[in-house]
Enzyme design. Sequence first.
Site, PDB file in Angstrom:
ATOM      1  N   HIS A  69       0.873  -1.181   0.000  1.00 47.40           N
ATOM      2  CA  HIS A  69       0.000   0.000   0.000  1.00 47.40           C
ATOM      3  C   HIS A  69       0.912   1.234   0.000  1.00 47.40           C
ATOM      4  CE1 HIS A  69      -2.839   2.895   1.885  1.00 47.40           C
ATOM      5  NE2 HIS A  69      -3.811   2.070   1.549  1.00 47.40           N
ATOM      6  N   ASP A  73       2.801  -4.495   7.747  1.00 45.50           N
ATOM      7  CA  ASP A  73       1.591  -3.681   7.633  1.00 45.50           C
ATOM      8  C   ASP A  73       0.395  -4.628   7.734  1.00 45.50           C
ATOM      9  OD1 ASP A  73      -0.612  -2.283   6.825  1.00 45.50           O
ATOM     10  OD2 ASP A  73       0.212  -1.644   4.897  1.00 45.50           O
ATOM     11  N   GLN A 118      -4.840  -4.956   6.804  1.00 43.14           N
ATOM     12  CA  GLN A 118      -5.823  -5.779   6.120  1.00 43.14           C
ATOM     13  C   GLN A 118      -5.881  -7.201   6.705  1.00 43.14           C
ATOM     14  OE1 GLN A 118      -8.670  -4.850   4.036  1.00 43.14           O
ATOM     15  NE2 GLN A 118      -6.996  -3.487   3.468  1.00 43.14           N
ATOM     16  N   LYS A 161     -10.426  -0.706   9.490  1.00 42.56           N
ATOM     17  CA  LYS A 161     -10.464  -1.895   8.633  1.00 42.56           C
ATOM     18  C   LYS A 161     -10.993  -3.101   9.409  1.00 42.56           C
ATOM     19  CE  LYS A 161      -8.344   0.252   5.191  1.00 42.56           C
ATOM     20  NZ  LYS A 161      -6.939   0.167   4.826  1.00 42.56           N
ATOM     21  N   CYS A 180      -4.742   2.493  -3.814  1.00 44.81           N
ATOM     22  CA  CYS A 180      -3.541   2.956  -3.100  1.00 44.81           C
ATOM     23  C   CYS A 180      -2.372   1.992  -3.285  1.00 44.81           C
ATOM     24  CB  CYS A 180      -3.795   3.168  -1.607  1.00 44.81           C
ATOM     25  SG  CYS A 180      -4.947   4.499  -1.265  1.00 44.81           S
TER      26      CYS A 180
HETATM   27  C1  LIG Z   1      -5.984   0.904   4.632  1.00 43.19           C
HETATM   28  C2  LIG Z   1      -4.600   0.383   4.558  1.00 43.19           C
HETATM   29  C3  LIG Z   1      -3.535   1.149   5.024  1.00 43.19           C
HETATM   30  C4  LIG Z   1      -3.711   2.522   5.577  1.00 43.19           C
HETATM   31  O1  LIG Z   1      -4.319   2.470   6.834  1.00 43.19           O
HETATM   32  P1  LIG Z   1      -4.892   3.782   7.527  1.00 43.19           P
HETATM   33  O2  LIG Z   1      -5.322   3.291   8.869  1.00 43.19           O
HETATM   34  O3  LIG Z   1      -6.053   4.217   6.694  1.00 43.19           O
HETATM   35  O4  LIG Z   1      -3.815   4.749   7.626  1.00 43.19           O
HETATM   36  C5  LIG Z   1      -2.279   0.594   4.940  1.00 43.19           C
HETATM   37  N1  LIG Z   1      -2.079  -0.610   4.436  1.00 43.19           N
HETATM   38  C6  LIG Z   1      -3.076  -1.383   3.977  1.00 43.19           C
HETATM   39  C7  LIG Z   1      -2.778  -2.746   3.436  1.00 43.19           C
HETATM   40  C8  LIG Z   1      -4.377  -0.905   4.015  1.00 43.19           C
HETATM   41  O5  LIG Z   1      -5.364  -1.674   3.557  1.00 43.19           O
END
Ligand SMILES: *Cc1c(COP(=O)(O)O)cnc(C)c1O
Length: 413
Positions: free
Chosen positions: A130, A207, A210, A233, A371
């Site tokens: 992302h 990260d 998700q 999320k 994104c």
């Molecule tokens: C939505 C998302 C983000 C960003 O998260 P925020 O809490 O909106 O800052 C980062 N990485 C992934 C894989 C996402 O789906």
Amino acid sequence: MSAVMNKNEQQVQQWRDDFPILARQVHGKPLVYFDSAATAQRPRQVLAAMDDFYQNHNANVHRGVHSISGEATDLFEAARRKLATHINAASEREVIFTRGSTEAINLVAQAYLRPLLQAGDEILISHMEHHSNIVPWQLLREQTGAVLKVIPVTDQGELDTQALPGLINARTKMLGLVHVSNALGSINPVREVCALARQHGVTTIIDGAQALPHLQVDVQALGCDFYSLSGHKMYGPTGIGALYGREQLLEDMPPWQGGGEMIRTVSFEETVWNDLPAKFEAGTPNIAGAIGLGAAVDYLQGIGLDAIAAHEQDLLSHASAALQQIDGLRIIGQARNKVSVISFVIDGVHPHDLGTIVDHHGFAIRTGHHCTMPLIKRFGLPATARASLALYNTRNEIDRFIPALKQACDMLR
Ligand SMILES: *Cc1c(COP(=O)(O)O)cnc(C)c1O
């Protein structure tokens, strides 16, 4: 809907009843929400927890000696403990509240990595990140002269783990990897990648934005150094998320932002930082958001991630098969291990037009680059349509989606 529901359908209907927004209509049609990977909906339990805080316990945290400030602090810290337990952090001191995943990754880039980097040092990320796990490292590259390297992704949409060993070397200082791709649904082999990184003394940040809505995450079992997550999320509020970090790393790091809350004493000559986790939480935090996130954790645990995953895997296979009925439809991202996120393109149909037409049938899908511009470009595409399915979606919704898609195709081709 059929008059007779089987046990599974009844259960899903109970979950659906927790989400007030699912009762609304869009363009006169029942809302079918297939955009949970952009932001999930919130159950009434989360809304109630936030409402209760504002109505009955609103005060600033960690400050007042008065009663409701104590109550607010207790609720806020209880939320942190819930989250720490949920992800199996060794201690709640390892959980820093942030605005979301984006802020968590920026915190690590600036407070952890920046002071350690020298020109020519390397940061390794994957082609399926992302933007929030790309751009913070690019900023750091500009600030330090570091080098950004990229682990490729296969045509199937899996991380090319064969390529990984050749990309790690003595100059690699950080490895950033998305746990679950928001664009393709691929689940990455995080444990194996972190083990390899550790052998080379490379710090890892995962990260997990998700992953949390779909998987039971155990940061200690994964063996990562840092892990980011997003409240919105995982059925929690927007504007709240967290950074998990191993305690020793967080202890050794300087603070990121300065202000109230993160200090113990301040004088013009010298300021002493507060202990973890407050050291990284300058200013008044998103108290209601944290409490709502704690309620979202309770909600996920109440249902159980195994039950959620079983339902979502059923939806994934049902939808993947049903979509084959559409002429010229191609699913982008066929990882063997994936969550219920389906990106697709249809010959001769622009995703944006498709999204607009199905919206008129009540279907909320995502279209664009999600994104993840480098990833979508890697597949030679300008955009995809994406249906992301959550615990409150049903086979029936998928069955109704197919004719809506067919109609859109007839109009657009
Ligand atoms: C939505 C998302 C983000 C960003 O998260 P925020 O809490 O909106 O800052 C980062 N990485 C992934 C894989 C996402 O789906």
